[in-house]
Scaffold this motif. Structure first.
Motif: not given
Length: 97
Positions: A3-4, A9-25, A89-97
């Motif tokens: 799921n996305v 992080i530092m006042g910016h919102e980043y989309p991250v793909e995570a397995n169901t149940g891994d949200e807290l992690y 990290l690369d994807r987050a930086l690319q979508t956050g710039s």
């Protein structure tokens, strides 16, 4: 199933793909990254978020390699996980710039 979810992080919102149940992690990971970025910011007075992210990634990688070396482990699993986080990290930086 992946799921996305969004992390702050530092006042910016980043989309991250995570397995169901891994949200807290994933949120814990984001908090750790933010803490490292804040440490770099305090120590160096860097304000550019891209540079902060790169320096934080370098510090995290240094810690990881030192722990790996201390354990005498060059496990493929660790390398795969490090590569996966570098891609995230690369994807987050690319979508956050």
């Amino acid at each position: 199933m992946k799921n996305v979810m969004y992390v702050q992080i530092m006042g910016h919102e980043y989309p991250v793909e995570a397995n169901t149940g891994d949200e807290l992690y994933v949120n814990r990971l984001a908090q750790f990254v933010e803490e490292k970025m804040r440490e770099v910011k305090e120590d160096s007075k860097i304000v550019d978020s891209y540079k902060l992210a790169i320096m934080a990634a370098m510090n995290i990688t240094d810690e990881f390699f030192r722990l790996q070396e201390a354990k005498g482990s060059t496990s493929k699993t660790f390398e795969d996980k490090a590569d996966a986080w570098i891609k995230i990290l690369d994807r987050a930086l690319q979508t956050g710039s």
